[in-house]
Design a protein around this motif. Structure first.
Motif, PDB file in Angstrom:
ATOM      1  N   LEU A 125      38.941  51.365  23.529  1.00  0.00           N
ATOM      2  CA  LEU A 125      37.738  51.124  24.322  1.00  0.00           C
ATOM      3  C   LEU A 125      37.974  50.246  25.546  1.00  0.00           C
ATOM      4  CD1 LEU A 125      35.228  50.491  21.383  1.00  0.00           C
ATOM      5  CD2 LEU A 125      35.389  52.548  22.801  1.00  0.00           C
ATOM      6  N   SER A 126      39.130  49.600  25.619  1.00  0.00           N
ATOM      7  CA  SER A 126      39.386  48.650  26.707  1.00  0.00           C
ATOM      8  C   SER A 126      39.586  49.349  28.054  1.00  0.00           C
ATOM      9  CB  SER A 126      40.628  47.814  26.391  1.00  0.00           C
ATOM     10  OG  SER A 126      40.978  47.009  27.497  1.00  0.00           O
ATOM     11  N   LYS A 127      38.930  48.811  29.067  1.00  0.00           N
ATOM     12  CA  LYS A 127      39.088  49.361  30.418  1.00  0.00           C
ATOM     13  C   LYS A 127      40.482  49.099  30.973  1.00  0.00           C
ATOM     14  CE  LYS A 127      37.219  45.224  32.686  1.00  0.00           C
ATOM     15  NZ  LYS A 127      36.151  44.695  33.572  1.00  0.00           N
ATOM     16  N   TYR A 128      41.241  48.220  30.295  1.00  0.00           N
ATOM     17  CA  TYR A 128      42.589  47.896  30.755  1.00  0.00           C
ATOM     18  C   TYR A 128      43.661  48.801  30.128  1.00  0.00           C
ATOM     19  CZ  TYR A 128      40.315  43.599  32.312  1.00  0.00           C
ATOM     20  OH  TYR A 128      39.481  42.695  32.917  1.00  0.00           O
ATOM     21  N   SER A 129      43.280  49.676  29.212  1.00  0.00           N
ATOM     22  CA  SER A 129      44.293  50.495  28.543  1.00  0.00           C
ATOM     23  C   SER A 129      44.423  51.865  29.187  1.00  0.00           C
ATOM     24  CB  SER A 129      43.962  50.649  27.056  1.00  0.00           C
ATOM     25  OG  SER A 129      42.963  51.625  26.839  1.00  0.00           O
ATOM     26  N   GLU A 130      45.657  52.360  29.209  1.00  0.00           N
ATOM     27  CA  GLU A 130      45.905  53.701  29.748  1.00  0.00           C
ATOM     28  C   GLU A 130      45.280  54.762  28.846  1.00  0.00           C
ATOM     29  OE1 GLU A 130      50.031  54.383  30.510  1.00  0.00           O
ATOM     30  OE2 GLU A 130      50.196  52.748  31.968  1.00  0.00           O
ATOM     31  N   VAL A 131      45.258  54.492  27.537  1.00  0.00           N
ATOM     32  CA  VAL A 131      44.633  55.433  26.596  1.00  0.00           C
ATOM     33  C   VAL A 131      43.172  55.650  26.971  1.00  0.00           C
ATOM     34  CG1 VAL A 131      43.740  55.601  24.235  1.00  0.00           C
ATOM     35  CG2 VAL A 131      46.160  55.136  24.615  1.00  0.00           C
ATOM     36  N   ASN A 132      42.462  54.557  27.224  1.00  0.00           N
ATOM     37  CA  ASN A 132      41.050  54.655  27.600  1.00  0.00           C
ATOM     38  C   ASN A 132      40.878  55.446  28.893  1.00  0.00           C
ATOM     39  OD1 ASN A 132      38.640  53.187  29.306  1.00  0.00           O
ATOM     40  ND2 ASN A 132      38.139  53.362  27.130  1.00  0.00           N
ATOM     41  N   ASP A 139      36.812  63.248  28.956  1.00  0.00           N
ATOM     42  CA  ASP A 139      35.424  63.302  28.488  1.00  0.00           C
ATOM     43  C   ASP A 139      34.946  61.868  28.255  1.00  0.00           C
ATOM     44  OD1 ASP A 139      33.175  63.380  26.477  1.00  0.00           O
ATOM     45  OD2 ASP A 139      33.477  65.539  26.681  1.00  0.00           O
ATOM     46  N   LYS A 140      33.826  61.500  28.854  1.00  0.00           N
ATOM     47  CA  LYS A 140      33.343  60.116  28.789  1.00  0.00           C
ATOM     48  C   LYS A 140      32.998  59.673  27.366  1.00  0.00           C
ATOM     49  CE  LYS A 140      33.513  59.081  33.184  1.00  0.00           C
ATOM     50  NZ  LYS A 140      34.483  58.074  33.682  1.00  0.00           N
ATOM     51  N   GLY A 141      32.764  60.610  26.470  1.00  0.00           N
ATOM     52  CA  GLY A 141      32.384  60.230  25.110  1.00  0.00           C
ATOM     53  C   GLY A 141      33.546  60.135  24.140  1.00  0.00           C
ATOM     54  N   LEU A 142      34.728  60.588  24.549  1.00  0.00           N
ATOM     55  CA  LEU A 142      35.868  60.661  23.627  1.00  0.00           C
ATOM     56  C   LEU A 142      36.275  59.292  23.079  1.00  0.00           C
ATOM     57  CD1 LEU A 142      38.413  63.285  25.038  1.00  0.00           C
ATOM     58  CD2 LEU A 142      37.459  63.211  22.730  1.00  0.00           C
ATOM     59  N   ALA A 143      36.414  58.304  23.940  1.00  0.00           N
ATOM     60  CA  ALA A 143      36.913  56.998  23.514  1.00  0.00           C
ATOM     61  C   ALA A 143      36.012  56.378  22.447  1.00  0.00           C
ATOM     62  CB  ALA A 143      37.039  56.061  24.716  1.00  0.00           C
ATOM     63  N   ILE A 270      47.232  35.850  20.407  1.00  0.00           N
ATOM     64  CA  ILE A 270      46.628  35.349  19.164  1.00  0.00           C
ATOM     65  C   ILE A 270      45.506  34.348  19.417  1.00  0.00           C
ATOM     66  CG2 ILE A 270      48.766  35.683  17.863  1.00  0.00           C
ATOM     67  CD1 ILE A 270      49.094  32.600  17.923  1.00  0.00           C
ATOM     68  N   SER A 271      45.133  34.141  20.678  1.00  0.00           N
ATOM     69  CA  SER A 271      44.041  33.224  20.990  1.00  0.00           C
ATOM     70  C   SER A 271      42.723  33.807  20.504  1.00  0.00           C
ATOM     71  CB  SER A 271      43.976  32.967  22.499  1.00  0.00           C
ATOM     72  OG  SER A 271      43.657  34.165  23.184  1.00  0.00           O
ATOM     73  N   ASP A 272      41.699  32.966  20.415  1.00  0.00           N
ATOM     74  CA  ASP A 272      40.389  33.427  19.952  1.00  0.00           C
ATOM     75  C   ASP A 272      39.852  34.542  20.843  1.00  0.00           C
ATOM     76  OD1 ASP A 272      40.423  31.652  17.842  1.00  0.00           O
ATOM     77  OD2 ASP A 272      39.406  30.058  18.979  1.00  0.00           O
ATOM     78  N   ASP A 273      40.130  34.431  22.129  1.00  0.00           N
ATOM     79  CA  ASP A 273      39.730  35.468  23.074  1.00  0.00           C
ATOM     80  C   ASP A 273      40.966  36.313  23.396  1.00  0.00           C
ATOM     81  OD1 ASP A 273      38.348  36.995  24.877  1.00  0.00           O
ATOM     82  OD2 ASP A 273      38.511  35.546  26.521  1.00  0.00           O
ATOM     83  N   ILE A 274      41.229  37.297  22.550  1.00  0.00           N
ATOM     84  CA  ILE A 274      42.464  38.076  22.639  1.00  0.00           C
ATOM     85  C   ILE A 274      42.546  38.809  23.979  1.00  0.00           C
ATOM     86  CG2 ILE A 274      43.777  39.991  21.634  1.00  0.00           C
ATOM     87  CD1 ILE A 274      42.452  39.274  18.949  1.00  0.00           C
ATOM     88  N   ASP A 275      43.660  38.629  24.651  1.00  0.00           N
ATOM     89  CA  ASP A 275      43.905  39.300  25.922  1.00  0.00           C
ATOM     90  C   ASP A 275      44.614  40.628  25.637  1.00  0.00           C
ATOM     91  OD1 ASP A 275      44.864  40.200  28.401  1.00  0.00           O
ATOM     92  OD2 ASP A 275      45.038  38.155  29.173  1.00  0.00           O
ATOM     93  N   ILE A 276      43.873  41.722  25.802  1.00  0.00           N
ATOM     94  CA  ILE A 276      44.414  43.054  25.507  1.00  0.00           C
ATOM     95  C   ILE A 276      45.668  43.339  26.332  1.00  0.00           C
ATOM     96  CG2 ILE A 276      43.972  45.532  25.812  1.00  0.00           C
ATOM     97  CD1 ILE A 276      42.695  44.466  23.321  1.00  0.00           C
ATOM     98  N   ARG A 277      45.664  42.885  27.574  1.00  0.00           N
ATOM     99  CA  ARG A 277      46.814  43.154  28.447  1.00  0.00           C
ATOM    100  C   ARG A 277      48.069  42.439  27.951  1.00  0.00           C
ATOM    101  NH1 ARG A 277      43.321  41.695  33.683  1.00  0.00           N
ATOM    102  NH2 ARG A 277      42.508  40.288  32.069  1.00  0.00           N
ATOM    103  N   GLU A 278      47.902  41.262  27.378  1.00  0.00           N
ATOM    104  CA  GLU A 278      49.042  40.547  26.801  1.00  0.00           C
ATOM    105  C   GLU A 278      49.431  41.166  25.463  1.00  0.00           C
ATOM    106  OE1 GLU A 278      50.875  38.532  28.200  1.00  0.00           O
ATOM    107  OE2 GLU A 278      49.807  37.182  29.543  1.00  0.00           O
ATOM    108  N   TYR A 279      48.442  41.633  24.719  1.00  0.00           N
ATOM    109  CA  TYR A 279      48.704  42.187  23.389  1.00  0.00           C
ATOM    110  C   TYR A 279      49.665  43.372  23.448  1.00  0.00           C
ATOM    111  CZ  TYR A 279      47.863  43.780  18.619  1.00  0.00           C
ATOM    112  OH  TYR A 279      48.028  44.155  17.303  1.00  0.00           O
ATOM    113  N   VAL A 280      49.496  44.237  24.443  1.00  0.00           N
ATOM    114  CA  VAL A 280      50.361  45.421  24.523  1.00  0.00           C
ATOM    115  C   VAL A 280      51.777  45.072  24.974  1.00  0.00           C
ATOM    116  CG1 VAL A 280      48.475  47.071  24.852  1.00  0.00           C
ATOM    117  CG2 VAL A 280      49.540  46.013  26.852  1.00  0.00           C
ATOM    118  N   ASN A 281      51.997  43.823  25.376  1.00  0.00           N
ATOM    119  CA  ASN A 281      53.365  43.384  25.684  1.00  0.00           C
ATOM    120  C   ASN A 281      54.142  43.022  24.419  1.00  0.00           C
ATOM    121  OD1 ASN A 281      53.151  43.603  28.501  1.00  0.00           O
ATOM    122  ND2 ASN A 281      52.256  41.563  28.698  1.00  0.00           N
ATOM    123  N   LEU A 282      53.433  42.891  23.317  1.00  0.00           N
ATOM    124  CA  LEU A 282      54.071  42.453  22.078  1.00  0.00           C
ATOM    125  C   LEU A 282      54.666  43.635  21.320  1.00  0.00           C
ATOM    126  CD1 LEU A 282      51.442  39.895  20.704  1.00  0.00           C
ATOM    127  CD2 LEU A 282      53.268  39.535  22.365  1.00  0.00           C
TER     128      LEU A 282
END
Length: 408
Positions: A125-132, A139-143, A270-282
């Motif tokens: 669902l993240s606007k920062y992901s290539e999958v999204n 299709d706008k409803g797929l995600a 792992i912060s309370d406000d997880i950064d999706i962009r950092e997460y995919v670097n792991l």
């Protein structure tokens, strides 16, 4: 209409021969950074410390789950009733179901306190992901629909059941794949027979009565794989070192102590406000890299644990369900439990598992239920039809409690 490739794309696979990709959407999803990242995450984490050939990735498993979804559509009676949109939802969900896994998989969930299913949905669902981006272009409803399947929202119950239940494409692939790469013969299942005996009817997945023996065999194989492979104490002994490293980094940082610049992405993820962009670097390579750096850490706990992790100096363990020298057990508990820094060096871990989850009659729809369809059209829960499964429910509940400790 979903556009198909001019020429079918294939991946060679030891289980299926060829894994075929016909839709452009699937090909684009496979090429996204979130899916390609799975090449760098081990499917079995610490299990490779026991079964040295178990070094396959979550990418190979995700492609395998996608291929199992293809086989369901080709071989399961009633699958033809699914619309093209539902078929695409199924294929995409099978392919993407594991993209939320962190490095070394389940060991990472312990420190994050967020399930990989939730992280998978966030990435989709993240606007920062290539999958999204790829899904929205199609299709706008797929995600949102795929995320609802991953999180079991009940919108597409048949697909949810086929993607994640007690008899699903995820388990059918990983049991076969993990058995192949570990050499554990008891994990081999008859996938072809299972598919031939499954059918979709009235928005529900059934198994024909003629296929009950293959289901019984599948459930027994799954039970043995969990206790002999996935819950292996040596694999767990390796993973607790990793958990201790994670905890020590987190503790030092929360106390204002700078650990090492190499752990910045880990801390942001792992912060309370997880950064999706950092997460995919792991991924596993990233974790191995910063742990190698930490073998020179000025913090003696981090240094010791990192050296142990890199060189397979495993924690010792005692199974306290079995007979053992009580004096020796008390000695270990006294030495480690409730002592300074014992949270890094002493673990008491309990695992409880049963061969089969009994149908939850309190739920209006339990997707974990395996339902047998009799020749006369009557439907019956597997545990009522099969005396073997009924016996397993009563006798297979098993609990293992082990103490893991770092020997000086």
């Amino acid at each position: 209409m979903f556009e198909k490739l001019p020429r079918c794309k294939v991946f060679r696979d030891p289980l299926y021969g060829y894994i075929k990709v016909e839709y452009k959407l699937i090909a684009k999803l496979i090429d996204t950074k979130e899916v390609q990242r799975l090449r760098r995450i081990s499917q079995l984490s610490g299990v490779s410390m026991v079964f040295q050939t178990a070094e396959h990735s979550r990418f190979t498993h995700s492609l395998g789950a996608y291929q199992m979804a293809n086989l369901v559509l080709e071989n399961v009676s009633g699958a033809e009733s699914l619309s093209e949109y539902e078929r695409i939802l199924f294929l995409c969900s099978a392919l993407l179901h594991d993209i939320g896994h962190g490095p070394y998989s389940h060991a990472f969930e312990t420190v994050m306190k967020v399930s990989h299913e939730e992280m998978t949905a966030r990435l989709i669902l993240s606007k920062y992901s290539e999958v999204n981006m790829v899904l929205n272009e199609e299709d706008k409803g797929l995600a949102s629909d795929i995320a609802s399947i991953i999180l079991h929202k009940g919108k597409f119950t048949v697909i949810e059941s086929l993607v994640s239940s007690q008899l699903d494409v995820d388990r059918m692939d990983y049991l076969s794949r993990d058995a192949y790469f570990t050499g554990a013969a008891y994990g081999v299942i008859d996938k072809e027979r299972l598919l031939r005996c499954m059918l979709i009817k009235d928005n529900k997945v059934y198994v024909r009565a003629s296929g009950v023996h293959s289901v019984e065999s599948y459930i027994m194989s799954r039970y043995h794989m969990y206790w002999q492979v996935y819950f292996h104490p040596v694999a767990r002994a390796y993973e607790v070192i990793l958990e201790s490293i994670y905890k020590r980094i987190k503790d030092l940082t929360e106390n204002g102590i700078n650990v090492d610049a190499s752990v910045s992405s880990f801390l942001n993820a792992i912060s309370d406000d997880i950064d999706i962009r950092e997460y995919v670097n792991l991924d596993d390579a990233y974790v191995n890299g910063f742990i190698k750096q930490l073998t020179n850490s000025s913090d003696h706990i981090l240094k010791e644990l990192s050296i142990d992790f890199m060189n397979r100096h495993l924690f010792k363990y005692i199974d306290i369900n079995k007979e053992q020298d009580q004096a020796e057990l008390l000695k270990i508990e006294e030495k480690y439990k409730n002592k300074e820094n014992s949270r890094y060096y002493y673990y008491e871990i309990s695992i409880t598992s049963s061969a089969y989850l009994e149908t939850n009659s309190s739920l209006p729809l339990d997707i974990n239920e395996i339902t047998i369809l009799l020749p006369n059209g009557e439907a019956m829960p597997l545990e009522e039809y099969s005396p073997i499964i009924k016996g397993l429910i009563q006798t297979s509940l098993k609990k293992s409690t082990r103490i893991f400790y770092h020997e000086d």
